[in-house]
Design a protein around this motif. Structure first.
Motif, PDB file in Angstrom:
ATOM      1  N   ASN A 150       0.869  -0.855   0.076  1.00 33.91           N
ATOM      2  CA  ASN A 150      -0.037  -0.191   0.006  1.00 33.91           C
ATOM      3  C   ASN A 150       1.075   1.446  -0.145  1.00 33.91           C
ATOM      4  N   THR A 158       8.354   8.682   4.193  1.00 35.69           N
ATOM      5  CA  THR A 158       8.504   8.709   5.323  1.00 35.69           C
ATOM      6  C   THR A 158       8.711   8.288   6.616  1.00 35.69           C
ATOM      7  N   LEU A 165      15.136  12.532  10.768  1.00 31.25           N
ATOM      8  CA  LEU A 165      15.392  13.361  12.514  1.00 31.25           C
ATOM      9  C   LEU A 165      15.226  13.058  13.090  1.00 31.25           C
TER      10      LEU A 165
ATOM     11  N   GLN B 736     -11.674   9.874   1.539  1.00 27.95           N
ATOM     12  CA  GLN B 736     -11.801   8.907   2.506  1.00 27.95           C
ATOM     13  C   GLN B 736     -12.035   7.852   1.736  1.00 27.95           C
ATOM     14  N   LEU B 739      -9.647   2.875   3.728  1.00 30.48           N
ATOM     15  CA  LEU B 739      -8.660   2.104   3.800  1.00 30.48           C
ATOM     16  C   LEU B 739      -7.615   2.156   4.969  1.00 30.48           C
ATOM     17  N   VAL B 740      -7.853   1.333   5.961  1.00 34.54           N
ATOM     18  CA  VAL B 740      -6.569   1.993   7.370  1.00 34.54           C
ATOM     19  C   VAL B 740      -5.386   2.663   7.132  1.00 34.54           C
ATOM     20  N   GLN B 741      -5.188   1.685   5.931  1.00 33.96           N
ATOM     21  CA  GLN B 741      -2.760   2.112   5.924  1.00 33.96           C
ATOM     22  C   GLN B 741      -3.019   3.230   5.824  1.00 33.96           C
ATOM     23  N   ARG B 742      -4.327   4.139   4.280  1.00 31.94           N
ATOM     24  CA  ARG B 742      -3.995   5.401   3.629  1.00 31.94           C
ATOM     25  C   ARG B 742      -4.072   6.543   4.815  1.00 31.94           C
ATOM     26  N   TYR B 743      -5.087   6.051   5.929  1.00 32.77           N
ATOM     27  CA  TYR B 743      -5.888   6.971   6.995  1.00 32.77           C
ATOM     28  C   TYR B 743      -4.286   6.797   7.833  1.00 32.77           C
ATOM     29  N   ALA B 744      -3.566   5.613   8.271  1.00 29.63           N
ATOM     30  CA  ALA B 744      -2.557   5.477   8.858  1.00 29.63           C
ATOM     31  C   ALA B 744      -1.455   5.943   8.322  1.00 29.63           C
ATOM     32  N   LEU B 745      -1.388   6.473   6.644  1.00 30.76           N
ATOM     33  CA  LEU B 745      -0.038   6.872   5.784  1.00 30.76           C
ATOM     34  C   LEU B 745      -0.523   8.738   6.118  1.00 30.76           C
ATOM     35  N   ALA B 748       0.393   9.315  10.441  1.00 28.08           N
ATOM     36  CA  ALA B 748       2.346   9.155  10.311  1.00 28.08           C
ATOM     37  C   ALA B 748       2.429  10.692   9.530  1.00 28.08           C
ATOM     38  N   SER B 749       2.748  11.007   8.350  1.00 25.14           N
ATOM     39  CA  SER B 749       3.200  11.995   7.849  1.00 25.14           C
ATOM     40  C   SER B 749       2.507  13.441   7.421  1.00 25.14           C
ATOM     41  N   LEU B 752       4.889  13.736  10.915  1.00 29.26           N
ATOM     42  CA  LEU B 752       6.037  14.239  10.488  1.00 29.26           C
ATOM     43  C   LEU B 752       6.626  16.083  10.380  1.00 29.26           C
ATOM     44  N   VAL B 755       6.054  17.583  12.592  1.00 29.18           N
ATOM     45  CA  VAL B 755       7.853  18.035  13.884  1.00 29.18           C
ATOM     46  C   VAL B 755       9.093  18.823  12.354  1.00 29.18           C
ATOM     47  N   LEU B 756       8.933  18.789  10.742  1.00 27.06           N
ATOM     48  CA  LEU B 756       9.718  19.142  10.250  1.00 27.06           C
ATOM     49  C   LEU B 756       9.680  20.627  10.478  1.00 27.06           C
ATOM     50  N   PHE B 759      11.471  21.755  13.483  1.00 25.42           N
ATOM     51  CA  PHE B 759      12.651  21.662  13.793  1.00 25.42           C
ATOM     52  C   PHE B 759      13.510  22.667  12.926  1.00 25.42           C
TER      53      PHE B 759
ATOM     54  N   LEU C  40       3.067   0.019   7.677  1.00 24.48           N
ATOM     55  CA  LEU C  40       1.927   1.260   6.390  1.00 24.48           C
ATOM     56  C   LEU C  40       1.910   0.454   5.220  1.00 24.48           C
ATOM     57  N   TRP C 112     -11.729  -4.656   4.317  1.00 21.47           N
ATOM     58  CA  TRP C 112     -12.269  -3.842   4.630  1.00 21.47           C
ATOM     59  C   TRP C 112     -12.029  -2.787   4.035  1.00 21.47           C
ATOM     60  N   GLN C 113     -13.309  -1.965   3.732  1.00 24.35           N
ATOM     61  CA  GLN C 113     -13.137  -0.413   3.065  1.00 24.35           C
ATOM     62  C   GLN C 113     -14.734   0.207   2.692  1.00 24.35           C
ATOM     63  N   GLU C 117     -16.151   6.961   1.349  1.00 26.96           N
ATOM     64  CA  GLU C 117     -17.032   7.887   0.887  1.00 26.96           C
ATOM     65  C   GLU C 117     -17.597   7.313  -0.218  1.00 26.96           C
ATOM     66  N   LEU C 120     -17.895   6.644  -4.261  1.00 27.39           N
ATOM     67  CA  LEU C 120     -16.342   6.146  -4.564  1.00 27.39           C
ATOM     68  C   LEU C 120     -15.914   4.905  -4.750  1.00 27.39           C
TER      69      LEU C 120
END
Lengths: 244, 764, 161
Positions: A150, A158, A165, B736, B739-745, B748-749, B752, B755-756, B759, C40, C112-113, C117, C120
């Motif tokens: 993904n 990232t 950092l 939207q 997908l849970v991993q896109r949300y996580a990404l 996280a970014s 970041l 934080v950047l 810095f 990720l 699971w999606q 929205e 989509l």
């Protein structure tokens, strides 16, 4: 122009971070396999590790340095392999390897008990559970979703930037003298990995100052136990209904 | 005395308030006994008020005698003695202090030098920080005591009468609770000793009147009438608000009485004896005139004077006891009370006084003319009330002590006979099954003899026939007016023509003449204060006296004389409780009628012959002020004025008798008699239509425009703002993905990036 | 000259920290970053949890390093509790993964999606090249009975039943 002039610390760090990002991107599963990409990724990964290793310190003695380098390499390389391997079964085994490395690092850092506990708890219990589940759930091992990732590029960037950092800030922080946290530290950790009575003093600390936390952790374990049993029974009945 | 005076003072408003709250809370439980709290509460208040009246009277009599003796004058009723006595009444009983501010910036804490222009910053001295509060105090002086006794006694009679009148109403409890609340508000209004408190209870009285007029709020006419009364009253309230603001800016206090501050200094009240002692401290000129005109506007709204009289006839939609309570005795007299209370302020502005009289005279004449063609018995009485209130304003406007006392005198007698007439009308209405149109019944004197007799007494009093009450009070008003209209007098006693000359001895007129703040408008208004104008007012008053007699007896003849006729509604009305057909009202209704009839018959003569009321009122601080007291004249009965008044009444009665005595009440006599004028009168001079065309319709148009603006412009803007996030959101909706991993990404970014950024900033 | 310590030059001045501490922190940071990449990118739920554990290991190493740095037991104590919480988390997470597998027959996080929205389209993988591995030969059975009714939506979610 000599090498040191080109390789200023900042450029070195930037280069290492870039190399790490590209290497991760190349090595992550992206659908089609390519030998060139793999080897290039491995080479870049080694370069990145080398660059980041330059941020480390020389230790007291050569033997000490060798030990630390070995265990930390084991930990980091097998950790990378855990993430990058396609097959989840291999992932789990690489993770076990990583745990061994981490245990070694912990030992070197002077945490004997934790080093052993990590192996016992993870390798002995959690990992076995993982493998057990894995065998149950995925006998094939080459599912399409194991062969793609993904957003590999964005994620790799990232993580690499995060690593950069962190390295930078570790450098900043180390310049400051260490300050005791408590006004009167209860027990000082011995720098010597084989310090006398380490476990006894750790136990005294754990069941003295942190007794309430230990009790709370015990309750948490119990709750997790009951909770997982409850969820299992419900999802199994749901699965049965699905089967009908 | 077992109960102290302050306790009694507090009991007068407290008992009706307690009754109101009790009835509101327990209304449903009390059922047919819901009248008990109100009747006993108001009765207690009435007893307390009468005790207060007697004790005040005793104090006044005693002190004025001693002061008269001290001063060495033979005449115990000298102005100086009255003023010394008045000082006795300048200390109110404090209930509590409201809105206490430790260091309030007061515009002009010191006495304002006369004639300082309002535009000057901090007129009359530097602004100072002094402790400030709105004291909730009850004052007691002859004027207040008189009003208290009047309000509570009439209120008591009305409450007793209502037991019978309202007995079939499902909202029995609500009515009594409102009546008690109204009595509370009214007693507080006349007891208040601060303009702000007056304003509060002025509004409270208005609200009670709204609730009582709209008592049958399911009836559209009643709801409309209540709304109309409320809105028209608001116009007057606006005047009072402006007046209060101006008084605050001009005098730096809102208290009537003098207040001793914490540091021992004396803060003179607006109507306090300290200020009254030196007439120069009452502000005249343009500001004074504007204050007085605003007070007059307020009084016009509450007392239904032209051009704000339009609400009172419509207010007859309310229950008849409420009509008699509001329109006869109490609420409409609030305006009279206010002007009388502020007499010293008016005294400094001759123009404002003429305006009071002119408004009164025009209203009296106008309402009298309209009353001649009304066929609704209660409406005749409503217009008659407006007309009589106009009379009182005429009297107040003369600005003499006689005028002020005569107005209050007429107020008292009018309360008796108008309450009597309203209750009589209510009795007729009760018996006729709710029909009040005089053309539909007639000859009721045999069916309801008590009502007829008492109604006749009330009518005689209203028409001003000697020796009934109205004759004497009206005669005093005419006497005060005559003195202004025909200076030089008929008896040879000196009657000053203008206030300025009255005040000559105290050096007031020079200041008035040189007052730089007089504007051309106020100069013109002051210029109206001349005998020609007063003569016009005099003839209008005489004409009104004749009209009063005419329409009163027209109503009497149409209702009680001629062939006996009853409307069909009356026949069916009584079956519910065993009676048959039209009947005399129950004793609970007729006894108050008889009491009031007796009062209407004798009170005038008694009060007039003993001068009890006028001497008593003369020691009120406001009326004992030197500026007012200087206009006092010896009591006298002027035969020529009495003859003129009586003649006018007799002519009116005679014309009414020619037209209506013994005839069918549905005949066309009025149309034949008046011709086209009847059309004008019946349409009430088209004043309602004028309001509709020039006030209501433009406002409705404005409201329509505002509604359109609100709907299309404001709502449109708001809707557009609301659509903005939706539009912006549709741009990023694709993110939207579920997908849970896109949300996580993203998380996280995002961290970041923050934080950047940190810095980047810490780097430098 | 190769700089022996990068940080020694990056640091402005002051007493350099203990070498082991810094090195331990570096190892911890690397493990954490690797775990982050894994969580990720990898779609297999089990691997995702392995990566989460990897991040926890990174944190543990850092904590022990800090504990050493400050000469305090606090870091090590925290690691013990991290172990505890990790054990709890693993127990519950594996149960949930099992449940999810029972429903869809897949360990795919992209299965699971439904919280996406409205309107989509569903995220679908690109076609993958075939695997070179020898095709598994499954036994062929003679069809018997009737075909069960199939649910179109469920077919999308399910890989095999």
């Amino acid at each position: 122009m000599t090498l040191p002039e080109i390789l200023t610390p900042g450029r070195l760090l930037a280069g290492a971070v870039t190399a790490a990002a590209i290497s991760l991107w190349l090595l992550l599963p992206r659908g089609r396999e390519s030998g060139v990409a793999r080897w290039l990724g491995i080479l870049l990964g080694i370069a990145a590790l080398a660059g980041l290793a330059c941020a480390g310190r020389r230790l007291g003695g050569l033997g000490e340095e060798a030990v630390f380098l070995t265990v930390s390499l084991v930990a980091v390389v097998s950790g990378a392999a855990t993430v990058l391997t396609r097959s989840p079964v291999y992932s789990a085994i690489w993770f076990a390897m990583c745990l061994l490395g981490v245990a070694g690092v912990l030992l070197v850092l002077g945490a004997q008990f934790l080093g052993v506990a990590t192996i016992v708890v993870y390798a002995g219990a959690i990992l076995v559970m993982f493998l057990f589940v894995l065998m149950l759930a995925q006998p094939a091992g080459l599912a399409p979703y194991d062969r793609v990732s993904n957003e590999p590029f964005l994620s790799a960037v990232t993580a690499a930037v995060l690593l950069g950092l962190l390295t930078l800030s570790i450098g900043r922080l180390s310049a400051e003298p260490a300050a005791p946290l408590a006004a009167e530290p209860a027990v000082t950790v011995a720098a010597d990995p084989l310090a006398e009575n380490h476990v006894a003093r750790l136990g005294a600390e754990l069941f003295g100052r942190h007794l309430v936390s230990v009790e709370a952790a015990g309750v948490l374990l119990l709750v997790a136990l009951i909770g997982s049993i409850a969820v299992v029974s419900r999802s199994e009945s749901a699965g049965l209904e699905d089967a009908r | 005395m077992p109960v102290s005076t302050p306790t009694l003072q507090a009991l007068v408003p407290a008992l009706p308030l307690a009754a109101a709250i009790l009835t509101m809370l327990l209304g449903r439980r009390l059922g047919h006994r819901a009248h008990l709290p109100a009747v006993f509460g108001i009765a207690g208040a009435a007893v307390a008020a009468v005790m207060l009246l007697l004790s005040t009277h005793a104090i006044a009599t005693h002190e004025i005698a001693s002061h008269g003796a001290d001063a060495g004058h033979g005449d115990p009723h000298s102005a100086a003695a009255a003023f010394q006595t008045a000082k006795r009444f300048d200390s109110p009983a404090t209930l509590w202090h409201w809105a206490t501010i430790d260091e309030a910036i007061v515009p002009s804490p010191a006495a304002t030098p006369p004639g300082t222009p309002l535009s000057a910053p901090n007129a009359g001295g530097s602004a100072a920080a002094i402790p400030f509060s709105i004291p909730i105090q009850l004052r007691l002086d002859p004027l207040t005591a008189t009003m208290l006794a009047l309000v509570t006694c009439v209120g008591l009679l009305v409450a007793i009468y209502s037991i019978g009148y309202m007995s079939h109403d499902p909202d029995y409890a609500r009515f009594f609770s409102l009546v008690a609340l109204f009595v509370f508000s009214m007693t507080m209004l006349v007891s208040a000793t601060n303009f702000l408190v007056v304003y509060v209870f002025w509004e409270a009285v208005g609200a009670c009147s709204y609730l009582l007029i709209g008592f049958w709020f399911r009836k559209p006419e009643a709801a409309r009438a209540a709304k109309k009364a409320f809105l028209v009253n608001r116009v007057g309230d606006f005047g009072l608000a402006i007046a209060v603001f101006l008084i605050w800016m001009t005098y730096g206090t809102l208290n009537f009485h003098d207040v001793t501050l914490a540091d021992g200094s004396l803060q003179p009240g607006v109507l306090g004896v300290t200020r009254l002692e030196e007439p120069g401290r009452i502000v005249g000129g343009a500001i004074g005139t504007v204050i007085c005109l605003c007070l007059l506007l307020a009084a016009c709204g509450k007392s239904a004077q032209a051009p704000l009289h339009v609400w009172l006839p419509d207010a007859m939609e309310g229950p008849t006891p409420a009509s008699s309570l509001i329109h006869a005795a109490t609420m409409v007299t609030a305006g009279i009370y206010l002007v009388a209370r502020c007499a010293p302020l008016f005294e400094a502005c001759p123009g404002a006084l003429v305006a009071v009289s002119l408004v009164g005279a025009v209203t009296a004449l106008l309402a009298g003319l309209i009353a001649t063609v009304q066929n609704d018995l209660k409406r005749v009485l409503a217009y008659s009330t407006i007309s009589q209130l106009g009379y009182m304003f005429v009297s107040l406007g003369t600005g003499t002590l006689l005028g002020f006392t005569a107005a209050i005198f007429h107020l008292v007698t009018h309360a008796f006979f108008k309450a009597l007439l309203f209750m009589g009308a209510g009795s007729v209405m009760h018996s006729m099954g709710g029909v009040i149109d005089m053309r539909r019944f007639g000859g009721l004197r045999r069916i309801m003899p008590i009502t007829a007799a008492t109604f006749l007494v009330g009518s005689l009093a209203l028409a001003g026939v000697p020796p009934f009450a109205g004759f004497f009070s009206k005669d005093e008003i005419l006497a005060s007016l005559h003195a202004k209209a025909f200076p030089g007098g008929h008896d040879g006693h000196h009657e000053p023509s203008t206030v300025a000359t009255v005040l000559q001895p105290v050096g007031f007129s020079a200041r008035l003449a040189a007052n730089p703040t007089n504007t051309p408008a106020t100069n013109w208004l002051d210029g109206l204060d001349r005998p020609t104008v007063w003569r016009a007012i005099w003839w209008m008053a005489i004409l009104t006296a004749g009209l009063t007699a005419f329409y009163t007896f027209r109503a009497v003849f149409m209702t009680f004389s001629g062939p006996e006729r009853v409307p069909e509604e009356a026949a069916g009305h009584d079956h519910a409780h065993g009676g048959s057909g039209p009947h005399e009202s129950p004793p609970v209704m007729t006894i108050p009628l008889c009491i009031l009839a007796a009062a209407s018959a004798v009170s005038g003569w008694w009060l007039f012959s003993t001068h009890a009321l006028s001497d008593f009122l003369a020691v009120t601080p406001s009326l004992a002020a030197p500026a007012v007291a200087a206009t006092a004249v010896p009591h006298a009965f002027h035969v020529d004025i009495a003859i003129q008044g009586t003649l006018a009444a007799a002519i009116g009665i005679a014309v009414a008798a020619i037209g209506h005595l013994g005839r069918r009440s549905d005949g066309p006599q009025m149309e034949r008699f008046l011709g086209p004028l009847e059309w004008l009168f019946a349409n009430r001079f088209f004043i309602d239509q004028l309001y509709s065309a020039f006030v209501v319709k433009p406002l409705e148009a404005l409201a329509f425009v505002a509604a359109a603006f609100d709907r299309f412009v404001i709502d449109g803007t708001v809707d557009a703002v609301g659509r903005l996030p939706v539009a912006a959101g549709s741009l990023v909706r694709g993110l939207q993905s579920g997908l849970v991993q896109r949300y996580a990404l993203a998380g996280a970014s995002g961290v970041l990036l923050i934080v950047l950024a940190l810095f980047w900033r810490l780097r430098g | 000259m190769m700089p022996a310590t990068l940080l020694g030059m990056l640091a402005a001045a002051g007493m350099p920290a203990d070498g082991l501490t810094v090195n331990g922190l570096l190892v911890g940071a690397m493990l954490f970053a690797l775990g982050l990449v894994g969580i990720l990118t990898r779609r297999n739920l089990i691997v995702m949890f392995l990566c989460a554990e990897l991040m926890l290991q990174g944190v543990s190493v850092s904590l022990v390093a800090w504990s050493r740095h400050h000469g305090d037991w606090g870091g090590q104590m925290l690691v013990i509790f991290v172990l505890t919480v990790a054990a709890c988390e693993a127990a519950i997470a594996l149960v949930l993964v099992l449940g999810a597998f029972a429903r869809t027959g897949r360990l795919d996080s992209q299965a699971w999606q439904s919280l996406r929205e409205d309107n989509l389209p569903r995220a679908v993988d690109h076609a993958l090249p075939p695997i070179d591995a020898a095709a598994a030969s499954w036994p062929k059975l003679t069809p018997a009975g009737v075909l069960p009714e199939t649910d179109e939506d469920e077919l999308l979610e399910r890989e095999h039943v």
